[in-house]
Design a protein around this motif. Structure first.
Motif, PDB file in Angstrom:
ATOM      1  N   ILE A  17       0.839  -1.199   0.000  1.00 27.40           N
ATOM      2  CA  ILE A  17       0.000   0.000   0.000  1.00 27.40           C
ATOM      3  C   ILE A  17       0.872   1.246   0.000  1.00 27.40           C
ATOM      4  O   ILE A  17       0.521   2.253  -0.617  1.00 27.40           O
ATOM      5  N   GLU A  18       2.051   1.149   0.616  1.00 29.96           N
ATOM      6  CA  GLU A  18       2.964   2.286   0.552  1.00 29.96           C
ATOM      7  C   GLU A  18       3.339   2.574  -0.895  1.00 29.96           C
ATOM      8  O   GLU A  18       3.288   3.708  -1.361  1.00 29.96           O
ATOM      9  N   LEU A  19       3.683   1.492  -1.606  1.00 24.24           N
ATOM     10  CA  LEU A  19       4.071   1.623  -3.013  1.00 24.24           C
ATOM     11  C   LEU A  19       2.924   2.189  -3.840  1.00 24.24           C
ATOM     12  O   LEU A  19       3.112   3.086  -4.668  1.00 24.24           O
ATOM     13  N   ARG A  20       1.715   1.657  -3.576  1.00 26.85           N
ATOM     14  CA  ARG A  20       0.560   2.100  -4.360  1.00 26.85           C
ATOM     15  C   ARG A  20       0.281   3.573  -4.111  1.00 26.85           C
ATOM     16  O   ARG A  20      -0.096   4.316  -5.019  1.00 26.85           O
ATOM     17  N   LYS A  21       0.449   3.980  -2.851  1.00 24.84           N
ATOM     18  CA  LYS A  21       0.196   5.397  -2.558  1.00 24.84           C
ATOM     19  C   LYS A  21       1.239   6.286  -3.230  1.00 24.84           C
ATOM     20  O   LYS A  21       0.918   7.359  -3.735  1.00 24.84           O
TER      21      LYS A  21
ATOM     22  N   GLU B 211     -17.233   4.252  -6.254  1.00 28.98           N
ATOM     23  CA  GLU B 211     -17.393   3.869  -4.856  1.00 28.98           C
ATOM     24  C   GLU B 211     -17.198   2.383  -4.664  1.00 28.98           C
ATOM     25  O   GLU B 211     -16.619   1.934  -3.664  1.00 28.98           O
ATOM     26  N   GLY B 212     -17.658   1.615  -5.660  1.00 29.98           N
ATOM     27  CA  GLY B 212     -17.446   0.171  -5.587  1.00 29.98           C
ATOM     28  C   GLY B 212     -15.964  -0.157  -5.548  1.00 29.98           C
ATOM     29  O   GLY B 212     -15.510  -0.996  -4.761  1.00 29.98           O
ATOM     30  N   GLY B 217     -10.935  -1.294  -1.723  1.00 26.20           N
ATOM     31  CA  GLY B 217      -9.632  -0.889  -1.228  1.00 26.20           C
ATOM     32  C   GLY B 217      -8.728  -0.282  -2.275  1.00 26.20           C
ATOM     33  O   GLY B 217      -7.525  -0.178  -2.066  1.00 26.20           O
ATOM     34  N   ALA B 218      -9.282   0.139  -3.404  1.00 24.18           N
ATOM     35  CA  ALA B 218      -8.433   0.726  -4.439  1.00 24.18           C
ATOM     36  C   ALA B 218      -8.026   2.151  -4.057  1.00 24.18           C
ATOM     37  O   ALA B 218      -8.760   2.836  -3.341  1.00 24.18           O
ATOM     38  N   THR B 219      -6.857   2.574  -4.502  1.00 23.02           N
ATOM     39  CA  THR B 219      -6.447   3.958  -4.287  1.00 23.02           C
ATOM     40  C   THR B 219      -7.052   4.818  -5.395  1.00 23.02           C
ATOM     41  O   THR B 219      -7.591   4.306  -6.377  1.00 23.02           O
ATOM     42  N   LYS B 220      -6.949   6.135  -5.214  1.00 17.63           N
ATOM     43  CA  LYS B 220      -7.525   7.050  -6.193  1.00 17.63           C
ATOM     44  C   LYS B 220      -6.907   6.835  -7.577  1.00 17.63           C
ATOM     45  O   LYS B 220      -7.597   6.880  -8.595  1.00 17.63           O
ATOM     46  N   PHE B 221      -5.583   6.600  -7.560  1.00 17.17           N
ATOM     47  CA  PHE B 221      -4.883   6.354  -8.822  1.00 17.17           C
ATOM     48  C   PHE B 221      -5.465   5.133  -9.526  1.00 17.17           C
ATOM     49  O   PHE B 221      -5.732   5.153 -10.739  1.00 17.17           O
TER      50      PHE B 221
END
Lengths: 336, 327
Positions: A17-21, B211-212, B217-221
């Motif tokens: 998650i660090e990498l993804r962020k 939203e789904g 748990g997806a990030t904005k990117f």
């Protein structure tokens, strides 16, 4: 769960998650850079024009004609030409464009013809402007040569046409002296304005339709409930309510017409016009063509400085028009 | 009573072209005359299209009927020398003009597509509505600046930069009038076209999809690139095509900055001529009606029209065929 005890899966998740962020932050930065690039280029363009042309923006731009001496050269005839052509374009395109929008929004039955008109209007708005210039040249400028001395039309009906470049048929409509008509329209302001009308018509239709469509049907139904006819509802309710929106679209289209160069060059506008037009049948030039003409001259005074000054005049005119359009929209727009 | 009557007539005559004249609200001669004149305004656009096709192709056909010209050498020939003293079919090959046009269109697309798409993702997914309301109109000014101004900008700012970079730093020879300079300004010019159509497509993607993805748990990117962009792909691709079609039809900037040398080259540092700038060059030189040059611009114009028209149709089809419809 105790926060000290991390399972292996969670460890992997946290590391990832660090990498993804991080990736997300890099992406965000790229996007900001992309949009800033566009804005930056706009700023550079305006500053470039301002620096090169600003010092040359003197009164002679408005009072003089083009001259062999850059210090004395101006674009009086181009400014007047632009204003008249734009005014005529507005006069021609307003009734036709709004009429078409009213037909398509209020009258048009759901059939294949209507679908075809819609498709056609959308496609026309994507046709390069230079093509409209060629259409204008053939239809208005030359009228397919129908009024040249050796055409079938002239020889069949024995029409008294003149020879030469300003030739063709000249007559007074209803024999009123100032209602003079020249056929073909040649390289006159009428031909230029009609060419511009064809060019902006799709945009005028699309924006007028949006303004009309924004009116809820309850307004129409209220009118019909009083027992009026369709045109009465349109002329007393639909048009007055949608007029700010229609005018906004109209002004924006006209400001596009002011900046258009290519169609008028093709249509046959002149580059050097050392007089002011006396009638709408005179030859003319417009601001962007004068600027183009200066850009093509070899001396830096014309190419860089005078052209820059001309561009400032044109951009100020465009910003004023756009300002009026935004003002109209914000002041009179009705929210439903 | 008349209203309900007309309603019945409506449903019956739904497919007739003039059924709008039979609505109950359109009663009386005056009403019908008004309705007919509005109808004429409405179908005028069809006549404009017919007029374009007729005007371009009638002159183009008389161009190809000339003994000095030949349709086959026009389409395949590699030399475009219409002003040469020897008027032979070999001098009328349109490929240099098409290649010049494509060279500029490709480079400008390489600039405008990533920047336009990036701007669109930012405006649609990341920016607050306050920033968006300021930035979007500013970006659209780029599309409203007259093209002759871009030509000026290319010559007075971009070309000197290119020359100082390539000649003085890299030692590569650059023409003063070069395709790269024109392509850069055309690219800047079409950023708003690409951005605003792509943004519309992305904003049409429903919130629930985003939203789904967030709920998983997806990030904005990840939401932006793996959910929103694929969902709006048909609109985005049609924005690309429309942008390229605008670049192909662009006239003044390329006429001013790219030069007037029809040349079969993929080197952007050379001077090239596009279809549009050839038309302007000939029109400026006052080619008389009926002369071979006066007719050649219509042949080139017809080629240009067919190319942009096909691209617009394809972009339309892509939107219609591949659009994901969400409710």
């Amino acid at each position: 769960m105790n926060s000290d005890q991390i399972t292996e899966r969670e460890f992997v998740y946290r590391e990832k998650i660090e990498l993804r962020k991080k990736l997300g932050q890099i992406f965000y930065l790229t996007l900001v850079l992309a949009i800033l690039f566009g804005l930056f280029m706009l700023a550079v363009l305006l500053i470039d024009v301002g620096i090169e042309g600003g010092p040359w923006l003197k009164s002679q731009i408005f009072t003089n004609y083009h001259s062999r001496f850059p210090e004395e050269a101006g674009m009086k005839s181009a400014i007047v030409g632009s204003l008249i052509v734009t005014l005529l374009t507005g006069l021609f395109s307003f009734p036709i464009g709004v009429g078409a929008a009213i037909y398509l929004e209020e009258y048009a039955p759901k059939n294949k013809l209507t679908d075809f008109i819609n498709l056609n209007v959308n496609n026309l708005s994507g046709v390069p402007s230079i093509v409209f210039g060629m259409l204008g040249l053939m239809v208005f400028g030359r009228m397919f040569g129908l009024f040249s001395p050796n055409s079938w039309l002239v020889s069949t009906f024995n029409i008294p046409v003149n020879d030469g470049s300003s030739g063709g048929l000249i007559f007074n409509l209803f024999t009123i002296p100032w209602l003079e008509i020249h056929l073909p329209f040649g390289r006159s302001m009428v031909a230029g304005a009609l060419t511009m009308t064809l060019l902006i018509l799709p945009v005028v239709i699309i924006s007028s339709r949006e303004a009309i469509r924004a009116i809820p049907s309850s307004i129409r139904e209220a009118g019909y409930a009083l027992g009026t006819t369709k045109w009465h509802v349109i002329s007393t309710l639909i048009l007055p309510i949608s007029m700010p929106g229609i005018l906004t679209g109209m002004i924006l289209s006209l400001s596009r017409a002011i900046g258009e160069t290519a169609p008028l060059i093709i249509m046959g506008a002149f580059t050097y016009v050392p007089f002011l037009p006396e009638s709408i049948w005179d030859k003319f030039t417009v601001i962007p063509i004068q600027i183009y003409n200066w850009i093509t001259l070899p001396q830096a005074d014309y190419r860089i400085h005078l052209a820059g000054a001309g561009i400032i005049v044109m951009l100020v005119l465009l910003f004023l028009l756009n300002g009026i359009a935004v003002f109209l929209r914000n002041k009179f727009e009705v929210k439903w | 009573m008349s209203l309900s009557n007309s309603y019945n007539q409506n449903t019956k005559k739904k497919h007739s072209f003039f059924s709008f004249l039979n609505y109950g609200e359109v009663s009386g001669i005056k009403e019908k005359l008004i309705a007919i004149s509005l109808f004429v305004c409405g179908i005028l656009s069809i006549f404009i299209t017919i007029g374009i096709i007729f005007a371009l192709f009638s002159e183009a056909i008389s161009f190809f009927m000339r003994p000095e010209v030949n349709l086959w050498t026009f389409l395949t020939g590699t030399n475009w020398r219409p002003l040469a003293s020897k008027v032979v079919p070999e001098n009328f090959g349109v490929r240099p003009l098409i290649q010049g046009t494509l060279l500029i269109a490709v480079i400008s697309a390489l600039i405008a597509i990533p920047l336009g798409l990036g701007s669109a993702i930012y405006l649609s997914e990341y920016s607050s509505s306050r920033i968006r309301n300021v930035v979007k109109p500013l970006l659209e000014i780029l599309a409203g600046v007259p093209t002759v101004v871009y030509g000026y900008f290319a010559l007075s700012f971009i070309t000197p930069l290119i020359i100082s970079f390539f000649e003085d730093t890299l030692g590569v020879e650059v023409r003063f009038f070069n395709a790269l300079s024109a392509a850069i300004v055309v690219g800047i010019m079409i950023i708003p076209t690409v951005a605003s159509i792509s943004e519309d497509a992305m904003r049409a993607v429903p919130r629930s999809l985003r939203e789904g993805a967030y709920a998983l748990g997806a990030t904005k990117f990840e939401v932006s690139t793996k959910v929103v962009v694929p969902a709006a792909l048909s609109g985005i691709i049609s924005a690309f095509i429309l942008g390229i079609s605008r670049a192909i039809g662009e006239t003044m900037a390329v006429t001013i900055a790219a030069g007037a040398t029809p040349r079969l080259t993929w080197n952007p540092l050379e001077s090239v001529q596009t279809m549009t700038s050839f038309i302007v060059q000939v029109s400026f030189g006052d080619a008389p009606a009926g002369s071979i040059n006066g007719q050649s611009i219509f042949a080139v114009g017809a080629t240009l029209f067919v190319m942009t028209f096909l691209m617009n149709i394809i972009s339309d089809l892509i939107v219609k065929r591949f659009r994901e419809v969400y409710n």
